[in-house]
Every structure is written in structure tokens, then in C-alpha cells.
Design a protein around this motif. Structure first.
Motif, short mmCIF file in Angstrom:
data_model
loop_
_atom_site.label_atom_id
_atom_site.label_comp_id
_atom_site.label_asym_id
_atom_site.label_seq_id
_atom_site.Cartn_x
_atom_site.Cartn_y
_atom_site.Cartn_z
N SER A 1 0.82 -1.19 0.00
CA SER A 1 0.00 0.00 0.00
C SER A 1 0.87 1.26 0.00
N LEU A 2 0.62 2.14 -0.98
CA LEU A 2 1.33 3.41 -0.98
C LEU A 2 0.99 4.21 0.27
N SER A 3 -0.24 4.07 0.76
CA SER A 3 -0.62 4.80 1.96
C SER A 3 0.15 4.32 3.17
N ALA A 4 0.43 3.01 3.23
CA ALA A 4 1.24 2.49 4.34
C ALA A 4 2.65 3.05 4.28
N LEU A 5 3.21 3.14 3.07
CA LEU A 5 4.54 3.73 2.91
C LEU A 5 4.51 5.21 3.26
N ALA A 6 3.42 5.88 2.89
CA ALA A 6 3.30 7.31 3.20
C ALA A 6 3.29 7.55 4.70
N GLU A 7 2.65 6.67 5.45
CA GLU A 7 2.62 6.82 6.91
C GLU A 7 4.03 6.70 7.49
N ILE A 8 4.81 5.78 6.94
CA ILE A 8 6.19 5.61 7.42
C ILE A 8 7.01 6.84 7.09
N VAL A 9 6.84 7.35 5.87
CA VAL A 9 7.57 8.56 5.47
C VAL A 9 7.20 9.74 6.35
N GLU A 10 5.91 9.88 6.64
CA GLU A 10 5.47 10.99 7.49
C GLU A 10 6.04 10.87 8.90
N ALA A 11 6.09 9.66 9.43
CA ALA A 11 6.65 9.46 10.77
C ALA A 11 8.13 9.79 10.79
N ALA A 12 8.84 9.40 9.74
CA ALA A 12 10.26 9.75 9.64
C ALA A 12 10.43 11.26 9.52
N GLY A 13 9.53 11.90 8.81
CA GLY A 13 9.59 13.35 8.67
C GLY A 13 9.41 14.05 10.01
N GLN A 14 8.53 13.53 10.84
CA GLN A 14 8.34 14.12 12.17
C GLN A 14 9.60 13.98 13.01
N ALA A 15 10.26 12.82 12.90
CA ALA A 15 11.50 12.62 13.64
C ALA A 15 12.57 13.61 13.17
N ILE A 16 12.59 13.89 11.88
CA ILE A 16 13.55 14.86 11.33
C ILE A 16 13.25 16.26 11.84
N LEU A 17 11.98 16.63 11.86
CA LEU A 17 11.61 17.99 12.27
C LEU A 17 11.94 18.25 13.73
N GLU A 18 11.89 17.21 14.55
CA GLU A 18 12.28 17.38 15.95
C GLU A 18 13.74 17.80 16.07
N VAL A 19 14.58 17.23 15.23
CA VAL A 19 15.99 17.61 15.23
C VAL A 19 16.17 18.96 14.56
N TYR A 20 15.42 19.19 13.49
CA TYR A 20 15.52 20.43 12.70
C TYR A 20 15.30 21.67 13.58
#
Length: 269
Positions: free
Chosen positions: A4-23
Motif C-alpha cells: 500500500s502506498l498509503s502504508a509507505l506514506a505513513e512511514i515517510v510521514e513518521a520519519a519526517g516528524q523525527a527529522i523535524l524534531e531535530v531540525y
């Protein structure tokens, strides 16, 4: 094998949140052996993605920029695997211009078949399924189909160029392009967003005359291909993945794969 592309999108979004915490923090910048920058955001995103992909069925091997590279003797037999760049555009991240991305691609038989590219600062997701020919952009809770704009017989050309990586060969090539396309606009952009610009119809051409790695572009390659574009080597062949050497050859990405680019483009020196 359907993921599912949506399942991959959820993983990408979660990784993005982890990045923004450091950003948003006073982060430190280290350097790898090749002098490319590395931050805690790269590693945090890698851990989130690795855990997320491990939960998908069937479970596939994962090849991430931030993992220990599997020996080629092992991975050359991989027919399907995940190719990941947890944070593409670390220089953009360090410079705080927002043009960095999270990238997950499904590679099958040496080609990018599924891809999700997330731009956390921009709140954007780009998704592509090559088999179905479906690509979309998600932004602000809205989903928009993606399609590269047709060239037809236009004399204008919008070229995407790297914001952080330019060289003399590229400059000479752009000068040659200007002789064929009098109305030439150059758009600087960082990370895999360059390919996404082509996919959403905001540019026509992205010549990359310099080193990139397979994980840098695989996800966006899938998005662009699903949107009707293509990423091709200078000999016209598509890019191949899971090579012994993970560096890509020079390539040219186009928004309109049906246009006879080989007849119009100048030769690369």
C-alpha cells in the motif's frame, strides 16, 4: 506482491516528524568518510523507516544509505527490496532552507516500481506506482493527481538544476540547450524534489551530470515514471538499480517520456 502506498506514506510521514524534531534544535553536523554531512536527523529517520518497513508483509530486505551496506554477493540475488534515503538533501537541512526529503522506493528486478517522497518542511508527499501509472501529490489534506506536462512543439524549456551541486560540464550543457530552446528558464532546487517538480508539471528537464547514489533518486524515479516521465542514462537506457557500484551514471530526467528528446537535446560533452 501488493504494498500500500498509503502504508509507505505513513512511514515517510513518521520519519519526517523525527527529522523535524531535530531540525528545530541546535543540532550538530558530523561528516562521513566522503565528507558528506550527517546529522542525528538522518539516523533518527533511518530508525523510524527501518522499523516501519519491518512491519510490512511480506518482509523484504532493506538497503538504506544509513545502514551498513550489504555485500554485493548477497544483494545481487535480491529480486525485490526497499531502497531508502532517510534524509536526502542533508546540505539543505543544514542550511535550513526546507528542501530536503524522505525517500522510500520498492525495487523490483532492477527498476524502481513504487516510490514515496516526503518533504516534511513543506508538508508535501509525492507517491507513485509505476505498474498502475498512478502518481499523486498530498498537501494540506488534499490529494492531486500528478502528470508531467507535455512538450508538444513548445520552444520554451524549464530546466531544474541542483541548488548544491553544479559544475562546468552542466554549465556548458545549459549553454548548448539555450541554442535549441531560446526560452530557457533555470529553476534551482535541492534533493529529490527536482524530480518531483517534473512529475507535477512545473519543469521539463533535469540533467544530472555528476555523482548521485541509487538511494538518492529511486523513490522520485518511481514517482516521475508513474506521472509519465522518465529517468534515462545518456545512452537512452533507463537507470538500473542494485548494481555492484551504487553510484549512478550521468542521467537526464524528463517530464514527458513520449517526446523525442534524443532528436532535440544536444550531446553531453
Amino acid at each position: 506482491m501488493n504494498f500500500s502506498l498509503s502504508a509507505l506514506a505513513e512511514i515517510v510521514e513518521a520519519a519526517g516528524q523525527a527529522i523535524l524534531e531535530v531540525y528545530g534544535s541546535d543540532f550538530e553536523v558530523q561528516h562521513k568518510s566522503d565528507q558528506s554531512p550527517l546529522t542525528q536527523a538522518d539516523l533518527a529517520a533511518h530508525r523510524v523507516i527501518e522499523a516501519g518497513l519491518a512491519g510490512l508483509k511480506p518482509r523484504l530486505p532493506i538497503f538504506s544509505e544509513e545502514s551498513e551496506p550489504p555485500p554485493y554477493a548477497e544483494r545481487r540475488d535480491w529480486r525485490r527490496y526497499w531502497l531508502v534515503d532517510p534524509l536526502d538533501g542533508t546540505r539543505e537541512f543544514v542550511n535550513r532552507n526546507g528542501e530536503f526529503t524522505v525517500n522510500i522506493a520498492l525495487i523490483e528486478d532492477g527498476r524502481a516500481r513504487l516510490g514515496v517522497v516526503g518533504a516534511p518542511c513543506l508538508d508535501q508527499l509525492f507517491l507513485g506506482d509505476v505498474a498502475s501509472g498512478w502518481a499523486e501529490k498530498r498537501e494540506g489534506g488534499q490529494s492531486t493527481p500528478l502528470s508531467g506536462r507535455p512538450m508538444t512543439q513548445r520552444q520554451s524549456l524549464t530546466v531544474v538544476a541542483s541548488r548544491s551541486h553544479g559544475n562546468e560540464r552542466l554549465q556548458r550543457y545549459l549553454e548548448a540547450l539555450a541554442k535549441t530552446f531560446p526560452e530557457l528558464e533555470r529553476r534551482p532546487m535541492g534533493s529529490s524534489l527536482k524530480l518531483c517538480l517534473l512529475a507535477e508539471g512545473q519543469a521539463d528537464l533535469y540533467p544530472r551530470l555528476g555523482p548521485t547514489s541509487e538511494w538518492d533518486i529511486a523513490a522520485a524515479d518511481a514517482v516521475l515514471s508513474a506521472a509519465g516521465g522518465a529517468v534515462r542514462q545518456l545512452n537512452g537506457e533507463p537507470l538500473a538499480y542494485n548494481k555492484a557500484d551504487v553510484l549512478n551514471p550521468d542521467f537526464i530526467a524528463v517530464a514527458d517520456a513520449a517526446f523525442p528528446w534524443h532528436e532535440k537535446l544536444p550531446k553531453v560533452a
